[in-house]
Scaffold this active site. Structure first.
Site, mmCIF file in Angstrom:
data_model
loop_
_atom_site.group_PDB
_atom_site.id
_atom_site.type_symbol
_atom_site.label_atom_id
_atom_site.label_comp_id
_atom_site.label_asym_id
_atom_site.label_seq_id
_atom_site.Cartn_x
_atom_site.Cartn_y
_atom_site.Cartn_z
ATOM 1 C CE1 TYR A 127 -4.244 -1.204 -0.324
ATOM 2 C CE2 TYR A 127 -3.525 -2.829 1.282
ATOM 3 C CZ TYR A 127 -4.437 -2.394 0.344
ATOM 4 O OH TYR A 127 -5.543 -3.158 0.051
ATOM 5 C CD GLU A 220 -4.686 -29.309 3.479
ATOM 6 O OE1 GLU A 220 -5.164 -28.681 2.528
ATOM 7 O OE2 GLU A 220 -4.638 -30.553 3.506
ATOM 8 C CG ASP A 273 -8.023 -32.036 2.656
ATOM 9 O OD1 ASP A 273 -8.447 -32.572 3.698
ATOM 10 O OD2 ASP A 273 -8.398 -30.911 2.263
#
Length: 386
Positions: A127, A220, A273
Protein backbone atom coordinates in the site's frame (compact mmCIF):
# COMPACT_ATOMS: atom_id res chain seq x y z
CA UNK A 1 26.80 -25.28 -13.57
CA UNK A 2 30.58 -24.95 -13.89
CA UNK A 3 30.03 -21.88 -16.09
CA UNK A 4 27.80 -20.31 -13.47
CA UNK A 5 30.43 -20.92 -10.78
CA UNK A 6 33.12 -19.34 -12.94
CA UNK A 7 31.01 -16.19 -13.22
CA UNK A 8 30.56 -15.74 -9.46
CA UNK A 9 33.22 -13.05 -8.91
CA UNK A 10 31.94 -10.92 -11.81
CA UNK A 11 28.25 -11.53 -11.37
CA UNK A 12 27.71 -11.24 -7.63
CA UNK A 13 27.92 -8.15 -5.46
CA UNK A 14 29.11 -10.01 -2.37
CA UNK A 15 31.48 -12.89 -1.78
CA UNK A 16 29.96 -16.22 -0.68
CA UNK A 17 30.34 -19.98 -0.61
CA UNK A 18 30.51 -21.39 -4.16
CA UNK A 19 28.81 -24.69 -3.32
CA UNK A 20 25.34 -23.41 -2.47
CA UNK A 21 23.73 -20.04 -2.25
CA UNK A 22 21.85 -18.79 0.78
CA UNK A 23 20.42 -15.62 2.29
CA UNK A 24 22.18 -14.24 5.36
CA UNK A 25 20.59 -13.00 8.58
CA UNK A 26 22.02 -9.49 8.82
CA UNK A 27 21.70 -6.51 11.12
CA UNK A 28 20.09 -3.29 9.77
CA UNK A 29 23.48 -1.54 9.34
CA UNK A 30 24.82 -4.51 7.34
CA UNK A 31 21.78 -4.56 5.04
CA UNK A 32 21.94 -0.80 4.53
CA UNK A 33 25.64 -1.20 3.67
CA UNK A 34 24.78 -3.79 1.02
CA UNK A 35 22.17 -1.47 -0.48
CA UNK A 36 24.77 1.32 -0.54
CA UNK A 37 27.22 -1.01 -2.34
CA UNK A 38 24.54 -1.75 -4.96
CA UNK A 39 23.96 1.98 -5.48
CA UNK A 40 27.68 2.73 -5.72
CA UNK A 41 28.19 -0.05 -8.29
CA UNK A 42 25.30 1.33 -10.33
CA UNK A 43 26.71 4.88 -10.23
CA UNK A 44 30.24 3.67 -11.05
CA UNK A 45 28.98 1.93 -14.21
CA UNK A 46 26.89 4.94 -15.18
CA UNK A 47 29.76 7.42 -14.75
CA UNK A 48 32.47 5.29 -16.39
CA UNK A 49 34.48 7.65 -18.67
CA UNK A 50 35.26 4.92 -21.23
CA UNK A 51 31.86 3.21 -21.57
CA UNK A 52 29.08 4.61 -19.40
CA UNK A 53 26.22 2.14 -19.02
CA UNK A 54 23.21 1.29 -16.92
CA UNK A 55 24.34 -1.85 -15.13
CA UNK A 56 22.17 -4.94 -14.95
CA UNK A 57 21.12 -6.44 -11.62
CA UNK A 58 22.54 -9.97 -11.12
CA UNK A 59 19.95 -12.08 -9.29
CA UNK A 60 20.25 -15.68 -8.20
CA UNK A 61 17.96 -17.64 -10.54
CA UNK A 62 14.85 -19.06 -8.87
CA UNK A 63 14.08 -21.52 -11.67
CA UNK A 64 13.76 -25.25 -11.11
CA UNK A 65 16.87 -25.83 -13.25
CA UNK A 66 18.94 -23.99 -10.64
CA UNK A 67 17.77 -25.86 -7.55
CA UNK A 68 18.81 -29.07 -5.86
CA UNK A 69 18.08 -30.93 -2.65
CA UNK A 70 20.55 -30.61 0.20
CA UNK A 71 20.66 -33.39 2.79
CA UNK A 72 21.88 -32.61 6.30
CA UNK A 73 25.07 -34.35 7.41
CA UNK A 74 24.01 -34.76 11.03
CA UNK A 75 20.23 -34.87 10.60
CA UNK A 76 17.54 -36.45 8.42
CA UNK A 77 16.29 -33.07 7.19
CA UNK A 78 16.56 -32.24 3.49
CA UNK A 79 15.92 -28.82 1.99
CA UNK A 80 15.76 -27.06 -1.34
CA UNK A 81 18.73 -24.87 -2.18
CA UNK A 82 19.75 -22.69 -5.11
CA UNK A 83 23.10 -22.80 -6.91
CA UNK A 84 25.07 -19.95 -8.45
CA UNK A 85 23.25 -19.48 -11.73
CA UNK A 86 22.18 -15.93 -12.42
CA UNK A 87 19.34 -14.18 -14.16
CA UNK A 88 19.45 -10.46 -14.78
CA UNK A 89 17.13 -7.50 -14.48
CA UNK A 90 17.90 -4.89 -17.13
CA UNK A 91 16.44 -1.46 -17.81
CA UNK A 92 17.25 -1.93 -21.50
CA UNK A 93 15.01 -4.98 -21.94
CA UNK A 94 11.37 -4.13 -22.61
CA UNK A 95 9.99 -6.98 -20.48
CA UNK A 96 12.45 -6.24 -17.67
CA UNK A 97 12.35 -2.46 -17.42
CA UNK A 98 9.55 -2.18 -14.85
CA UNK A 99 10.91 -5.09 -12.79
CA UNK A 100 14.32 -3.37 -12.81
CA UNK A 101 12.82 -0.13 -11.44
CA UNK A 102 10.75 -2.05 -8.87
CA UNK A 103 13.92 -3.54 -7.34
CA UNK A 104 15.34 -0.07 -6.74
CA UNK A 105 12.03 1.21 -5.36
CA UNK A 106 11.78 -1.67 -2.86
CA UNK A 107 15.44 -1.29 -1.84
CA UNK A 108 14.85 2.43 -1.27
CA UNK A 109 11.85 1.64 0.94
CA UNK A 110 13.75 -1.04 2.88
CA UNK A 111 16.63 1.38 3.42
CA UNK A 112 14.20 3.87 5.01
CA UNK A 113 12.43 1.21 7.09
CA UNK A 114 15.70 -0.11 8.49
CA UNK A 115 16.89 3.42 9.26
CA UNK A 116 13.73 4.00 11.29
CA UNK A 117 14.06 0.65 13.10
CA UNK A 118 10.66 -0.54 11.91
CA UNK A 119 9.18 -3.79 10.63
CA UNK A 120 6.42 -3.83 7.99
CA UNK A 121 4.33 -6.59 6.43
CA UNK A 122 4.32 -7.24 2.70
CA UNK A 123 0.76 -5.93 2.61
CA UNK A 124 1.75 -2.67 4.32
CA UNK A 125 4.68 -2.32 1.93
CA UNK A 126 2.34 -2.81 -1.05
CA UNK A 127 0.00 0.00 0.00
CA UNK A 128 2.91 2.36 0.61
CA UNK A 129 4.41 1.58 -2.80
CA UNK A 130 0.99 1.78 -4.45
CA UNK A 131 0.58 5.33 -3.17
CA UNK A 132 4.16 6.36 -4.00
CA UNK A 133 4.66 4.53 -7.32
CA UNK A 134 1.31 3.33 -8.74
CA UNK A 135 2.83 3.00 -12.21
CA UNK A 136 5.08 0.19 -10.98
CA UNK A 137 3.09 -1.52 -8.22
CA UNK A 138 -0.48 -2.19 -9.27
CA UNK A 139 -0.92 -5.48 -7.38
CA UNK A 140 0.46 -7.41 -4.38
CA UNK A 141 2.17 -9.89 -6.71
CA UNK A 142 4.54 -7.16 -7.96
CA UNK A 143 5.68 -6.48 -4.40
CA UNK A 144 6.04 -10.18 -3.49
CA UNK A 145 8.13 -10.95 -6.59
CA UNK A 146 10.28 -7.85 -6.14
CA UNK A 147 11.01 -8.73 -2.51
CA UNK A 148 12.32 -12.09 -3.74
CA UNK A 149 14.42 -10.22 -6.33
CA UNK A 150 15.92 -8.03 -3.60
CA UNK A 151 16.64 -11.10 -1.44
CA UNK A 152 18.35 -12.67 -4.48
CA UNK A 153 20.38 -9.53 -5.15
CA UNK A 154 21.46 -8.66 -1.60
CA UNK A 155 21.59 -12.27 -0.29
CA UNK A 156 19.84 -11.46 2.95
CA UNK A 157 16.56 -12.73 4.41
CA UNK A 158 13.37 -10.74 4.06
CA UNK A 159 13.30 -10.33 7.86
CA UNK A 160 16.72 -8.66 7.56
CA UNK A 161 15.16 -6.26 5.04
CA UNK A 162 12.66 -5.14 7.70
CA UNK A 163 9.81 -7.12 6.14
CA UNK A 164 7.74 -9.08 8.62
CA UNK A 165 5.89 -12.29 7.81
CA UNK A 166 2.10 -12.07 7.72
CA UNK A 167 1.12 -15.02 9.86
CA UNK A 168 -2.13 -16.98 9.78
CA UNK A 169 -0.80 -19.76 11.98
CA UNK A 170 -1.84 -21.02 15.41
CA UNK A 171 -0.72 -23.66 17.87
CA UNK A 172 -2.13 -25.38 20.94
CA UNK A 173 -1.26 -28.27 23.23
CA UNK A 174 1.45 -29.29 25.66
CA UNK A 175 3.70 -26.29 25.20
CA UNK A 176 4.62 -23.31 27.37
CA UNK A 177 5.88 -20.15 25.67
CA UNK A 178 7.92 -17.67 27.64
CA UNK A 179 9.40 -14.46 26.31
CA UNK A 180 12.01 -12.79 28.54
CA UNK A 181 10.37 -10.31 30.95
CA UNK A 182 6.88 -11.35 29.80
CA UNK A 183 4.27 -13.66 31.30
CA UNK A 184 4.39 -17.27 30.15
CA UNK A 185 1.64 -18.72 27.95
CA UNK A 186 0.41 -22.24 28.70
CA UNK A 187 -0.93 -23.45 25.35
CA UNK A 188 -2.77 -26.38 26.97
CA UNK A 189 -5.40 -24.19 28.62
CA UNK A 190 -6.37 -22.06 25.61
CA UNK A 191 -9.63 -22.09 23.67
CA UNK A 192 -9.95 -24.08 20.41
CA UNK A 193 -8.56 -21.22 18.31
CA UNK A 194 -5.20 -21.72 20.03
CA UNK A 195 -2.35 -19.23 20.30
CA UNK A 196 -1.90 -16.95 17.27
CA UNK A 197 1.65 -17.10 15.91
CA UNK A 198 3.20 -13.65 15.52
CA UNK A 199 4.79 -12.67 12.22
CA UNK A 200 7.80 -11.14 13.99
CA UNK A 201 10.53 -13.76 13.60
CA UNK A 202 12.76 -11.88 16.04
CA UNK A 203 10.10 -12.28 18.72
CA UNK A 204 9.67 -15.96 17.85
CA UNK A 205 13.42 -16.52 18.12
CA UNK A 206 13.46 -15.03 21.64
CA UNK A 207 10.82 -17.41 22.98
CA UNK A 208 11.83 -19.99 25.56
CA UNK A 209 9.99 -23.22 24.80
CA UNK A 210 9.18 -25.99 27.28
CA UNK A 211 7.08 -29.08 26.64
CA UNK A 212 6.40 -32.62 27.80
CA UNK A 213 4.81 -33.54 24.46
CA UNK A 214 5.99 -36.56 22.51
CA UNK A 215 4.61 -35.58 19.09
CA UNK A 216 4.12 -32.55 16.88
CA UNK A 217 1.01 -32.79 14.71
CA UNK A 218 0.88 -30.47 11.73
CA UNK A 219 -2.70 -29.88 10.57
CA UNK A 220 -3.45 -28.52 7.11
CA UNK A 221 -6.83 -26.94 7.84
CA UNK A 222 -8.07 -24.62 10.57
CA UNK A 223 -11.44 -26.44 10.88
CA UNK A 224 -9.65 -29.74 11.63
CA UNK A 225 -7.24 -27.97 14.01
CA UNK A 226 -10.18 -26.52 15.95
CA UNK A 227 -11.95 -29.89 16.03
CA UNK A 228 -8.89 -31.57 17.55
CA UNK A 229 -8.34 -28.64 19.92
CA UNK A 230 -11.99 -28.76 21.02
CA UNK A 231 -11.56 -32.49 21.73
CA UNK A 232 -8.35 -31.75 23.68
CA UNK A 233 -6.47 -34.34 21.65
CA UNK A 234 -3.26 -33.30 23.40
CA UNK A 235 -4.64 -34.65 26.69
CA UNK A 236 -5.21 -38.05 25.07
CA UNK A 237 -1.96 -38.05 23.07
CA UNK A 238 0.86 -35.91 24.50
CA UNK A 239 1.25 -33.59 21.53
CA UNK A 240 1.41 -30.06 20.16
CA UNK A 241 -0.98 -29.12 17.35
CA UNK A 242 0.06 -26.50 14.81
CA UNK A 243 -1.60 -25.13 11.66
CA UNK A 244 -0.98 -22.45 9.05
CA UNK A 245 -4.61 -22.73 7.86
CA UNK A 246 -3.59 -23.79 4.36
CA UNK A 247 -0.30 -23.18 2.56
CA UNK A 248 2.35 -22.44 5.19
CA UNK A 249 3.50 -18.90 5.88
CA UNK A 250 7.07 -18.16 6.95
CA UNK A 251 6.24 -17.53 10.61
CA UNK A 252 4.51 -20.92 11.02
CA UNK A 253 7.40 -22.66 9.27
CA UNK A 254 9.85 -20.76 11.49
CA UNK A 255 8.23 -21.77 14.78
CA UNK A 256 7.82 -25.37 13.59
CA UNK A 257 11.54 -25.44 12.79
CA UNK A 258 12.35 -23.95 16.19
CA UNK A 259 10.26 -26.61 17.89
CA UNK A 260 12.01 -29.34 15.90
CA UNK A 261 15.42 -27.95 16.87
CA UNK A 262 14.47 -27.49 20.53
CA UNK A 263 12.92 -30.97 20.78
CA UNK A 264 14.89 -33.06 18.23
CA UNK A 265 13.38 -36.35 19.42
CA UNK A 266 9.82 -35.16 18.86
CA UNK A 267 8.57 -36.50 15.48
CA UNK A 268 6.46 -34.25 13.26
CA UNK A 269 3.35 -35.81 11.68
CA UNK A 270 1.29 -34.11 8.97
CA UNK A 271 -2.47 -34.47 8.62
CA UNK A 272 -3.50 -33.22 5.16
CA UNK A 273 -6.24 -33.86 2.61
CA UNK A 274 -5.67 -36.68 0.11
CA UNK A 275 -5.21 -34.41 -2.88
CA UNK A 276 -2.30 -32.77 -4.73
CA UNK A 277 -2.60 -29.53 -2.71
CA UNK A 278 -2.33 -31.46 0.56
CA UNK A 279 0.88 -33.15 -0.61
CA UNK A 280 2.22 -29.82 -1.88
CA UNK A 281 1.67 -28.29 1.57
CA UNK A 282 3.46 -31.22 3.22
CA UNK A 283 6.42 -30.86 0.82
CA UNK A 284 6.69 -27.12 1.51
CA UNK A 285 7.10 -27.84 5.22
CA UNK A 286 9.46 -30.73 4.51
CA UNK A 287 11.76 -29.22 1.86
CA UNK A 288 10.93 -25.53 1.47
CA UNK A 289 10.07 -23.89 -1.85
CA UNK A 290 12.07 -22.94 -4.92
CA UNK A 291 10.81 -19.34 -4.80
CA UNK A 292 12.36 -19.06 -1.34
CA UNK A 293 15.30 -21.33 -2.10
CA UNK A 294 17.80 -18.93 -0.53
CA UNK A 295 16.06 -19.28 2.84
CA UNK A 296 14.49 -22.77 2.68
CA UNK A 297 17.14 -24.47 4.81
CA UNK A 298 16.18 -22.20 7.72
CA UNK A 299 12.65 -23.64 7.86
CA UNK A 300 12.80 -27.23 6.52
CA UNK A 301 11.73 -30.02 8.89
CA UNK A 302 11.59 -33.80 8.70
CA UNK A 303 7.81 -34.13 8.35
CA UNK A 304 6.17 -37.58 8.21
CA UNK A 305 2.93 -38.10 6.28
CA UNK A 306 0.40 -39.47 8.76
CA UNK A 307 -2.75 -39.13 6.66
CA UNK A 308 -4.86 -39.04 4.68
CA UNK A 309 -3.13 -41.60 2.49
CA UNK A 310 -4.23 -44.27 0.06
CA UNK A 311 -4.46 -46.94 2.77
CA UNK A 312 -6.98 -44.78 4.64
CA UNK A 313 -9.43 -44.51 1.75
CA UNK A 314 -11.22 -47.72 2.74
CA UNK A 315 -12.57 -45.78 5.73
CA UNK A 316 -14.28 -43.23 3.49
CA UNK A 317 -17.67 -43.80 1.81
CA UNK A 318 -17.70 -43.63 -1.99
CA UNK A 319 -20.08 -40.68 -1.91
CA UNK A 320 -17.45 -38.55 -0.14
CA UNK A 321 -14.90 -38.73 -2.97
CA UNK A 322 -14.64 -35.75 -5.31
CA UNK A 323 -13.22 -35.37 -8.80
CA UNK A 324 -9.84 -33.71 -9.21
CA UNK A 325 -10.18 -30.13 -10.41
CA UNK A 326 -7.99 -28.54 -13.12
CA UNK A 327 -6.03 -26.77 -10.37
CA UNK A 328 -5.40 -30.16 -8.69
CA UNK A 329 -4.04 -31.57 -11.94
CA UNK A 330 -1.82 -28.53 -12.43
CA UNK A 331 -0.32 -28.99 -8.93
CA UNK A 332 0.07 -32.74 -9.55
CA UNK A 333 1.92 -32.13 -12.81
CA UNK A 334 4.31 -29.72 -11.08
CA UNK A 335 4.97 -32.17 -8.22
CA UNK A 336 5.48 -35.15 -10.53
CA UNK A 337 8.07 -33.19 -12.52
CA UNK A 338 9.99 -32.42 -9.32
CA UNK A 339 13.22 -34.29 -8.68
CA UNK A 340 12.67 -34.00 -4.92
CA UNK A 341 9.49 -36.04 -4.54
CA UNK A 342 10.25 -39.26 -2.67
CA UNK A 343 9.02 -42.54 -4.15
CA UNK A 344 6.25 -43.20 -1.61
CA UNK A 345 4.86 -39.69 -2.12
CA UNK A 346 5.08 -40.08 -5.89
CA UNK A 347 3.12 -43.35 -5.70
CA UNK A 348 0.34 -41.66 -3.69
CA UNK A 349 0.17 -38.76 -6.14
CA UNK A 350 0.14 -41.10 -9.14
CA UNK A 351 -2.80 -42.95 -7.59
CA UNK A 352 -4.71 -39.67 -7.19
CA UNK A 353 -4.16 -38.79 -10.84
CA UNK A 354 -5.02 -42.27 -12.13
CA UNK A 355 -8.27 -42.46 -10.16
CA UNK A 356 -9.06 -38.80 -10.82
CA UNK A 357 -10.34 -38.45 -7.26
CA UNK A 358 -9.59 -36.61 -4.04
CA UNK A 359 -10.75 -36.96 -0.45
CA UNK A 360 -10.86 -34.52 2.44
CA UNK A 361 -10.09 -35.27 6.09
CA UNK A 362 -13.65 -34.31 7.04
CA UNK A 363 -14.91 -37.41 5.19
CA UNK A 364 -13.85 -39.40 8.27
CA UNK A 365 -16.68 -37.77 10.23
CA UNK A 366 -18.97 -40.42 8.78
CA UNK A 367 -17.71 -42.48 11.74
CA UNK A 368 -18.59 -39.74 14.25
CA UNK A 369 -16.97 -36.46 15.25
CA UNK A 370 -14.76 -38.15 17.84
CA UNK A 371 -13.33 -40.62 15.31
CA UNK A 372 -10.54 -38.34 14.06
CA UNK A 373 -8.65 -38.38 17.38
CA UNK A 374 -8.86 -42.19 17.53
CA UNK A 375 -7.72 -42.38 13.89
CA UNK A 376 -4.62 -40.26 14.65
CA UNK A 377 -3.78 -42.18 17.83
CA UNK A 378 -4.07 -45.57 16.10
CA UNK A 379 -1.81 -44.53 13.21
CA UNK A 380 0.86 -43.15 15.54
CA UNK A 381 0.84 -46.23 17.78
CA UNK A 382 1.01 -48.57 14.78
CA UNK A 383 3.76 -46.53 13.11
CA UNK A 384 1.49 -46.03 10.09
CA UNK A 385 3.20 -43.05 8.45
CA UNK A 386 5.72 -42.40 5.68
Amino acid sequence: MAEAEADVPAASLFGADRRLCSADMLSPPEVRARIEVAVLNFLAALSSPSSPAISVLPLISRKSTNCSLRSGLLSDVSSVYLSYAFCKRSLMRENDAKAFVRVWKVMEMCYKILGEGKLVTQRELFYKLLSDSPKYFSCQRHVNQTIQDVVSLLRCTRQSLGIMASSRGALIGRLVLHEPEEEHIDCSILGPSGHAITGDLNQLSRLNLSSDARYLILVEKDAIFQRLAEDRLYNQIPCILITAKGYPDIATRFILHRLSQTFPNMPIFALVDWNPAGLSILCTYKYGSISMGLESYRYACNVKWLGLRGDDLQLIPQSAFQELKPRDLQIAKSLLSSKFLQDTHRAELTRMVKTGTRAEIEALYCHGFDFLGKFIARKIVQGDYI
